[in-house]
Design an enzyme around this catalytic site. Structure first.
Site, PDB file in Angstrom:
ATOM      1  N   SER A 117    -112.635  66.659-102.279  1.00  0.00           N
ATOM      2  CA  SER A 117    -113.591  67.282-101.376  1.00  0.00           C
ATOM      3  C   SER A 117    -114.874  67.634-102.103  1.00  0.00           C
ATOM      4  CB  SER A 117    -113.003  68.560-100.782  1.00  0.00           C
ATOM      5  OG  SER A 117    -111.871  68.255-100.016  1.00  0.00           O
TER       6      SER A 117
ATOM      7  N   GLU B 155    -121.904  64.050 -69.711  1.00  0.00           N
ATOM      8  CA  GLU B 155    -121.381  65.295 -70.246  1.00  0.00           C
ATOM      9  C   GLU B 155    -122.310  65.806 -71.346  1.00  0.00           C
ATOM     10  OE1 GLU B 155    -119.217  66.504 -68.133  1.00  0.00           O
ATOM     11  OE2 GLU B 155    -117.485  66.650 -69.455  1.00  0.00           O
TER      12      GLU B 155
END
Lengths: 427, 188, 278
Positions: A223, A291
């Site tokens: 990460s 949307e």
């Protein structure tokens, strides 16, 4: 992966040992999201949204598979079958609202996840592949969400299907045959509804596959972190379990709280009333909007109102809308700044803030009627959007003077790094 | 999740403190598990019959047109139901059978309503594996016992729709019903 | 190289956008968009408070029964309620026999069991409310070329639906003189009816509730036009969202549990990270 100090899987129970020899799934889990995965200790809460996105994908797949048990993909009965779910199926109302609002929740989470990547330079080497796969996931999500919205076969479903497939008709020469091929007809009908249902069921599992690749690619370099400084020693990391399981776990609870508050108390807040009117090919709603999660891109599509030399406005809009996402694919090579984190990039920081506002403005304009002043505002905002990625980022990455970086994550957290002082730098 | 001991769980110190902290961690995992289990309730119960299906669970059938010796097929819960007007001969045949010798011992009287012994109302669902037996329709085979015959696996039912031969374990089921009038039966 | 290309592409899109902006601005200045009659005279719905509003709202069953009575005596002549079954009316507080009696008053499509010809038969609780017209063409023919919409989902199919229904029913009026002065061409066409709460201001439906006492309420409530409009709006909130009460009643324990679990989770998180500065 990876770091030499990572914990090693060491099964004690005979069954786990046996399992490890035959099919080392527990080992895989241990190394992926268990103690065997060292994670930078300084991740902030913006790093929690990847896990939440995974949870959203899970919610959508579970509720979606269940809704498919009751839904009928046929133009004559699709609308009524959704109402049957809402009225007669046990807990059907809850499952359907969970799925409809789950899509919105998924996009909220994914947008935060993407913008976290923008700010902290998560797309930069050595994580380009993580980023590219992420953009693929986002594209798949958009396709899935669009096709899912068609299924209730209300007015917005129908006209959304017509307008979005109409985008393809802008392509020179092959456009109209392509649109007819996509719809299996001249307007959305059973053929389109059925294939959208089939693909809407299929694509989430494709997303699962790409998510696996996304996480796999992430585990190779490990990460990133808010300082953008690579991990140097053991004191920079903590094992994923229990540290980040605990952190992701409690923020998942907070996320579910907000999600359920909407689900149970304002389930139609993000929907459009017109979708409670059955599809009617003879009458278009006064104000067609997709949307909310498509609004920024919809604003870019509508911003092109005049033909540009020999390129028709319609084609320009379609080109720009798709390019607005496709530029993300090139981001790792457009932003050449050696510094990842926006914390240490005094110029970038401000442009990033403008981008955030810009996208919100685009979203607002995309949800508004196609009238002034919204068209002009979205034209200006679209200019900035393209300028930001295609012009500003390449330029500032060459001229910007970054602030001094901490030596290591440990130093950033503790103010000093003893391992570093002793010169023991692992990699 | 697999994990071994001592993988970076912080060193804990004093005993009470440890117990208090462990308790919170266990409680948190416990709460998450309870939540996960609670979610299963709607996920499972959505598969049971929905309100519209349950609402169909009674049906009224007009029997005024059925003459002795005839039968009709009605529909109850999307399954066939046989309504048969027995002839005196069929009633006598049914009553002549020694109940003790039956696989599923029941008298005709137990399978009909008092005063309406000629009305044999049963589900048209073989108790073996659920096929529809023959014998209710005009001209259908009634089997060697004169009632119903299931062509799937050869179960034969007698004139009281009791299993007499073949693999079926039970007599044809008698649904709950009432005569709302002399000519109308309400099933369910 | 890629950066030069990207700057060129960026300039391309920016120029195309500025071109659109320039042309748009020019036409905006040369021919400013004229105000439309809808923009000037359409009104947002009047405020309507119902027992079912809010986080704890539940249905007022008496009101729903009154609203159903209005539907039954007035609206049903033209408007269907096709997603609602008679059995659902039990939720309004009717018992089985009352539901049966209500259903039996309606004629639903049936088949003659002897000839197979289409006919009608009295409704049963399992039937849905029947359509007042055989098909869209019949509906148009009988209603001045406008199809009366189905009302089952009406309060969810309009913004602020319950207030919209209430406002529309009470909003019929003469066309304002100011409107005709400003927009002389906007005179309401013959056969239509002016209503400022309707999207395009002119609606084919004649005022359905015209006189106080049009419906005689069984519970003795005075049936003013305003009251009847409120009641039928409340009833249509129920038809659109029959699970509204169950939804809210489920929501509170769920949120309570999630709050509890999240706090526990946060405490566990603090525990685990206690000795780890980050």
């Amino acid at each position: 992966m990876s770091f030499p100090w990572a914990n090693h899987y060491n099964p004690q129970h005979p069954f786990m040992k046996w399992m490890d020899e035959k099919l080392p799934v527990p080992r895989l889990v241990y190394n992926a999201v268990g103690s065997g995965y060292p994670v930078p200790r300084n991740l902030n809460y913006w790093w929690n949204f990847g896990f939440m996105a995974l949870a959203c994908l899970g919610i959508q797949i579970v509720t979606g598979v269940i809704l498919a048990m009751h839904y009928a993909a046929n133009g004559l009965v699709a609308f009524d079958s959704v109402e049957h779910i809402m009225r007669d199926v046990n807990w059907g109302w809850m499952l359907r609202y969970a799925h409809a609002n789950g899509a919105s929740a998924f996009f909220v989470v994914i947008y935060i996840h993407i913008f976290r990547g923008f700010f902290f330079g998560s797309y930069k080497a050595p994580r380009e592949m993580v980023w590219l796969l992420g953009v693929v996931i986002f594209l798949l999500m958009m396709a899935t969400a669009f096709m899912g919205y068609v299924l209730p076969w209300g007015q917005m479903s129908f006209w959304g299907a017509k307008v979005i497939t109409g985008l393809f008709s802008a392509i020179p020469l092959v456009g109209e045959p392509l649109q007819q091929w996509l719809l299996g007809g001249f307007a959305p009908d059973n053929a389109a509804l059925n294939r959208f249902f089939s693909l809407h069921y299929l694509l989430p599992f494709v997303i699962v596959g790409v998510v696996v690749l996304h996480i796999w690619a992430l585990h190779i370099p490990g990460s990133s972190n808010p300082t953008g400084v690579e991990v140097k020693s053991e004191s920079d990391t903590v094992p994923f379990y229990p540290y980040f399981i605990a952190k992701d776990g409690w923020t998942l609870g907070a996320f579910l709280f907000i999600y359920c508050a909407v689900l149970f108390f304002a389930p139609n807040m993000l929907g459009h009333p017109d979708n409670y009117i059955p599809a009617n090919p003879m009458s278009t709603p006064a104000h067609i909007v997709p949307e909310w999660y498509f609004w920024p891109f919809y604003a870019i599509l509508r911003a092109f109102t005049a033909d540009f030399f020999f390129i028709p406005a319609k084609l320009m809009g379609v080109l720009a809308m798709f390019s607005a996402i496709l530029v993300w694919f090139f981001l790792p090579w457009l932003d050449r700044s050696p510094v990842r984190s926006g914390w240490y990039r005094p110029m970038f920081k401000w442009f990033f803030a403008v981008l955030c506002i810009d996208v919100l403005v685009l979203g607002y304009c995309g949800g508004s009627p196609a009238a002034e002043p919204f068209v002009m505002i979205s034209q200006i905002a679209s200019v900035y959007y393209f300028m930001h990625f295609l012009i500003i980022l390449p330029i500032i990455s060459s001229i910007e003077q970054p602030l001094p970086l901490p030596f290591s994550i440990t130093e950033a957290v503790l103010g000093k790094d003893e391992t570093a002082a002793s010169g023991a730098v692992a990699a | 999740m697999a994990h071994d001991a001592g993988t970076g769980i912080p060193e804990l110190t004093a005993g009470d403190e440890v117990r208090r902290r462990d308790f919170i961690n266990i409680a948190a995992v416990g709460a998450a598990s309870v939540g996960g289990l609670a979610v299963l309730i709607p996920l499972i119960s959505q598969m049971s019959p929905s309100a519209d299906v349950l609402a169909e669970s009674s049906t009224e059938i007009d029997i005024s047109q059925i003459k002795p010796g005839q039968a009709i097929k009605g529909v109850f819960r999307k399954q066939p139901v046989f309504l048969r007007n027995l002839t005196p001969k069929e009633i006598a045949e049914a009553n002549a059978v020694s109940v003790a010798s039956l696989r599923d011992p029941q008298t005709l009287a137990e399978r009909t309503k008092p005063g309406k012994e000629n009305w044999l109302i049963t589900m048209g669902v073989c108790t073996h594996l659920g096929c529809v037996p023959l014998g209710a329709g005009e001209g259908e085979v009634k089997g060697e016992f004169g009632g119903y015959f299931c062509p799937c696996h050869g179960s034969s039912y007698d004139t009281a729709a009791r299993i007499r031969k073949g693999p079926a374990p039970k007599n044809l089921e008698v649904p709950e019903y009432t005569f709302t009038s002399d000519t109308v039966v309400k099933i369910g | 190289m890629i950066r030069i290309l990207s700057i060129l592409v960026g300039l391309f899109f920016s120029l195309a956008l500025l071109w659109s902006l320039g042309k748009g601005a020019a036409s905006f200045i040369s021919e400013p968009p004229a105000a439309t009659v809808e923009q000037a005279f359409h009104k947002p719905p009047r405020e309507l408070r119902l027992a079912s509003d809010g986080l704890f709202g539940t249905f007022d069953k008496q009101q729903l029964q009154r609203g159903f009575q209005v539907y039954d005596e007035v609206c049903k002549a033209c408007h269907s309620l096709r997603l609602v079954a008679f059995r659902d009316l039990k939720a309004l507080g009717y018992n089985d026999d009352e539901v049966k009696a209500i259903a039996a008053k309606y004629q639903v499509p049936g088949v003659d069991p002897n000839t197979g010809e289409a006919n009608t038969r009295p409704g049963r609780p399992t039937d849905f409310f029947p359509q007042p017209f055989a098909n869209d063409i019949a509906a148009r023919a009988a209603n001045n070329n406008a199809i009366p919409p189905d009302l089952s989902l009406m309060t969810k199919a309009r913004h602020d639906g319950a207030a919209y229904v209430y406002s529309l029913l009470t909003g019929f009026q003469e066309q304002p003189a100011a409107l005709l002065k400003q927009f002389p061409d906007a005179r309401t066409p013959a056969g239509l009816h002016y209503n400022p709460y309707f999207a395009n201001l002119n609606l084919a439906m004649a005022p359905p509730l015209t006189a106080d006492g049009q419906v005689t309420y069984k519970d003795g409530t005075r049936s003013t036009v305003d009251q009847m409009s409120r009641d039928v709006a409340a009833f249509l909130v129920w038809t659109a969202e029959p699970k509204l009460e169950k939804r809210k009643q489920t929501g509170w324990p769920v949120l309570g549990f999630l709050l509890f679990a999240t706090i526990l989770g946060n405490l566990a998180y603090r525990n685990i990270w206690r000795d780890m500065k980050h």
